[in-house]
Scaffold this motif. Structure first.
Motif, PDB file in Angstrom:
ATOM      1  N   LYS A  56      10.693  35.586 -50.645  1.00 50.28           N
ATOM      2  CA  LYS A  56      11.584  35.152 -51.740  1.00 50.28           C
ATOM      3  C   LYS A  56      11.022  34.901 -53.056  1.00 50.28           C
ATOM      4  O   LYS A  56      11.733  35.007 -54.047  1.00 50.28           O
ATOM      5  CB  LYS A  56      12.628  34.062 -51.231  1.00 50.28           C
ATOM      6  N   GLU A  98       7.279  36.177 -44.596  1.00 48.91           N
ATOM      7  CA  GLU A  98       8.602  35.320 -44.183  1.00 48.91           C
ATOM      8  C   GLU A  98      10.008  36.226 -44.870  1.00 48.91           C
ATOM      9  O   GLU A  98       9.824  36.306 -46.193  1.00 48.91           O
ATOM     10  CB  GLU A  98       8.497  34.006 -44.496  1.00 48.91           C
ATOM     11  N   GLY A 144       5.103  30.495 -51.178  1.00 45.04           N
ATOM     12  CA  GLY A 144       5.434  31.495 -52.133  1.00 45.04           C
ATOM     13  C   GLY A 144       4.858  31.015 -53.414  1.00 45.04           C
ATOM     14  O   GLY A 144       4.029  32.038 -53.887  1.00 45.04           O
TER      15      GLY A 144
HETATM   16  C1  LIG Z   1      11.365  28.335 -44.802  1.00 40.14           C
HETATM   17  C2  LIG Z   1      10.533  28.495 -46.160  1.00 40.14           C
HETATM   18  N1  LIG Z   1       9.231  28.587 -46.184  1.00 40.14           N
HETATM   19  C3  LIG Z   1       8.532  28.848 -47.327  1.00 40.14           C
HETATM   20  C4  LIG Z   1       9.008  28.696 -48.485  1.00 40.14           C
HETATM   21  C5  LIG Z   1       8.082  28.963 -49.541  1.00 40.14           C
HETATM   22  O1  LIG Z   1       7.959  27.803 -50.278  1.00 40.14           O
HETATM   23  P1  LIG Z   1       7.159  27.535 -51.641  1.00 40.14           P
HETATM   24  O2  LIG Z   1       7.326  28.729 -52.692  1.00 40.14           O
HETATM   25  O3  LIG Z   1       7.308  26.289 -52.126  1.00 40.14           O
HETATM   26  O4  LIG Z   1       5.725  27.732 -51.077  1.00 40.14           O
HETATM   27  C6  LIG Z   1      10.322  28.373 -48.611  1.00 40.14           C
HETATM   28  C7  LIG Z   1      10.896  28.397 -49.759  1.00 40.14           C
HETATM   29  O5  LIG Z   1      12.146  28.243 -50.073  1.00 40.14           O
HETATM   30  C8  LIG Z   1      11.272  28.561 -47.240  1.00 40.14           C
HETATM   31  O6  LIG Z   1      12.384  28.433 -47.444  1.00 40.14           O
END
Ligand SMILES: Cc1ncc(COP(=O)(O)O)c(C=O)c1O
Length: 389
Positions: free
Chosen positions: A46, A63, A247
């Motif tokens: 994402k 993911e 992410g």
């Molecule tokens: C379930 C889950 N894992 C990982 C992430 C990634 O988070 P980050 O971009 O802070 O590493 C998100 C981001 O919304 C998430 O919802």
């Protein structure tokens, strides 16, 4: 890339556009992957699905949280065994389709999702792995009670192997103390499940939500310190596989947003500068009404006169909140000059309010020293989406 190369790109490419430097991305992901060993990395796509392929050698898993994200993986030829199909709203057709395509790892964010994955596995007669997501008090994941109940009844679901737990509480965390507390909590729960239910976790998928520096007043060394402090928590090898879902921390630093000055005026004694981008494309976590100044480059396209002016830089939307920068001092800024925003590789490309005012979506380029800038998505008209068909 250096400032000269960045200016060449700003001048030669379309604006507004994103440029994602895959050399920076690969170096960053390799560095993080090396530091977290023996834990592995899972890329939360994402943050930026345009980086899937460039990231492939460094990450163990992707993911994927929606049918749309899954289609992106299929089109990119992602190996199905690298995907964990996640998401707070899973539908039967989508879970079944992913399973038919060969996805073997799923998360369950509720008991219903667990039964849904089980139903698809039974129908297709497949053996799949499932992670139970534990809630942190919001709509995501399940309560400890729900998780425990599923684990107690695990023998009834012969097509599912519960591999362990998934835990993610939020993004852009700068305080290691908070992450330490989360790790302690989830590992304590893992231990309780072992002691009380005889359930031995094979895996913990943990999203630390590590924060990145965005603004001129941020401490840019903090980034590495945070990673050091985080890896310290996991210094001792665990009896289960540990996978970090990330992410922002992997992708933010590889991105640039190119925008051009289109108009200038003085309104009520404020020097107004209008650019062809705006807050519809720019998403720095923690930014609000340009209260902070992100890292940026200014590329004038004319001989400079020695006059400095303080500008408020607005985007092209019809809203007073479309302010990108306040009190920005630029030397002799004129229409046709470029502003390039740094550290924009995470979420801006996916979280923008792209349909407002039916403006074009930015072009997207992948850049590497070897290949230069490659257009991977041209600017896209959105007006067609804002009318009856
Ligand atoms: C379930 C889950 N894992 C990982 C992430 C990634 O988070 P980050 O971009 O802070 O590493 C998100 C981001 O919304 C998430 O919802």
């Amino acid at each position: 890339m250096d400032e000269r190369q960045l200016e060449n790109l700003a001048v030669s490419l379309k604006t507004p556009s994103f440029v994602f430097d895959t050399d920076i991305l690969k170096a960053r992901a390799a560095h993080v992957a090396e530091k977290v060993k023996p834990a592995k990395l899972c890329f939360a796509i994402k943050a930026n699905p345009f980086l899937l392929q460039a990231m492939d050698t460094e990450v163990e898993r992707y993911e994927v949280c929606s049918p749309g994200e899954f289609h992106i993986c299929v089109k990119n030829g992602v190996k199905m065994e690298k995907i964990v199909l996640s998401g707070v709203n899973k539908e039967y057709e989508d879970v079944r389709y992913a399973m038919e395509q060969g996805v073997q790892h799923f998360t369950a964010e509720s008991q219903q999702q667990f039964y849904l994955v089980n139903r698809c596995a039974e129908e297709l007669d497949k053996q799949v792995q499932i992670l139970l997501r534990v809630t942190s008090g919001n709509q995501f994941g399940m309560s400890e009670a729900d998780v425990t109940e599923l684990i107690q009844r695990r023998a009834e679901y012969s097509h599912l192997t519960i591999r362990g737990l998934q835990y993610f509480t939020g993004t852009q965390k700068k305080q290691i103390k908070k992450i330490v507390g989360e790790v302690a909590y989830i590992e304590d729960f893992i231990q309780k499940l072992e002691e009380k239910e005889g359930f031995v976790s094979q895996e913990l998928e943990f999203g630390p939500g590590l924060g990145v520096p965005y603004f001129t007043k941020d401490d840019f060394e903090e980034d590495e310190k945070l990673l050091d402090a985080f890896t310290e928590i996991f210094k001792e090898e665990r009896p289960y596989e540990v996978i970090f879902e990330m992410g922002r921390f992997l992708t933010a630093s590889c991105g640039y947003y190119l925008t051009k000055i289109m108009d200038q005026k003085i309104n009520d004694a404020v020097n107004v500068c209008i650019v062809d981008g705006g807050i519809n494309h720019v998403n720095y976590y923690g930014q609000n009404m340009a209260m902070k100044t992100p890292i940026l480059s200014y590329f004038p396209q004319h001989e400079l006169e020695e006059k400095e002016t303080e500008w408020t830089v607005y985007g092209s939307l019809c809203t007073v909140s479309d302010i990108l920068l306040k009190k920005l001092v630029l030397k002799d800024a004129r229409v046709g000059d470029y502003l390039v925003f740094h550290n924009i590789g995470a979420y801006s490309v996916t979280e923008g309010i792209y349909l407002f005012l039916s403006r074009k979506m930015p072009a997207i380029y992948l850049y590497s020293e070897e290949k230069g800038a490659e257009l991977v998505r041209d600017q896209l008209e959105t007006w067609i989406l804002n009318m009856e068909r």
